[in-house]
Design an enzyme around this catalytic site. Sequence first.
Site, PDB file in Angstrom:
ATOM      1  CD  GLN A   1      -4.620   1.357  -2.834  1.00  0.00           C
ATOM      2  OE1 GLN A   1      -4.207   2.502  -2.945  1.00  0.00           O
ATOM      3  NE2 GLN A   1      -4.149   0.501  -1.922  1.00  0.00           N
TER       4      GLN A   1
ATOM      5  CB  SER B   1      -6.842   2.936  -0.053  1.00  0.00           C
ATOM      6  OG  SER B   1      -5.488   3.277  -0.164  1.00  0.00           O
TER       7      SER B   1
ATOM      8  CG  ASP C   1      -1.965   1.095   1.192  1.00  0.00           C
ATOM      9  OD1 ASP C   1      -2.546   1.334   0.115  1.00  0.00           O
ATOM     10  OD2 ASP C   1      -2.208   1.728   2.245  1.00  0.00           O
TER      11      ASP C   1
END
Length: 295
Positions: free
Chosen positions: A280, A230, A209
């Site tokens: 993502q 996110s 991430d």
Amino acid sequence: MGPAATGRELVPDNCPRCRGRNYWLPPSKRLYGGQIVGQALVAAAKSVSEDFQVHSLHCYFVRAGDLKVPVLYHVDRTRTGASFSVRSVKAVQHGKPIFIFQASFHLAQPSPIQHQLSMPTVPPPEELLDYDTLIDQYLRDPNLQEKYRVGLNQVAARDVPIEIKLINPPTPSQLQNMEPKQMFWVRAQGDIGEGDIKMHCCVAAYISDYAFLRTALLPHWNHKVHFMVSLDHSMWFHAPFRADHWMLYECESPWAGGSRGLVRGQLWRRDGVLAVSCAQEGVIRVKPQVLESKL
């Protein structure tokens, strides 16, 4: 404190409820998404037998996390099968879910059907500058614009438990004309050991991430971001790896629009094996640009 600690202190084993501590403080003052993903995977992995390994995970971030309180991870044994097992995890703070997660675990099976793409040809990490040295080099450039200088100083102040070495870092003059692509070598700090494959997957979830969504911002340095989070995160695990060894993170953003951005990534082992794939989507809101009067 290394990212492996985010999983090692998530106890007890085989319990439907686990408690996770908070470690790294991002500039956003929110819980770091990679930490929540990694800890949720630890909680899920503790509920399956040792011979089952994670092969995919999919999750949604539904509320901002509170750094002041621990996160409770509730595990549901959705399905336990002979070859595949599915676990659902809900991360809770203040009695409300902040994160919803599902992971699938697979009992390894041999197959003659195998292929993968080729790893990009890049310089090895030993030939590249570390992140701190690279930022210091940027800051010493007298021609660096002040808006970039402020951002780089903020990056330099972060104490991230991850080592990064950028591939082909842009010069200050190139910052205004970049494609939505980046590659960097990455590894967790410290020694995790090679015995627990699940732990390396959890640490890779933590790593995946970091700076991922910012790939979508690379062509848009002229905009000032005031909100970026996110929305969801997915990972597919293809081959064993060590998260404390250098891996190449290849990231690209095929699309951005509607105040959202989509990014895709691949984590390659040094020997050219594709270890992990990621995807993502996130919210990216920028401040309106004020046009200067030509009068």
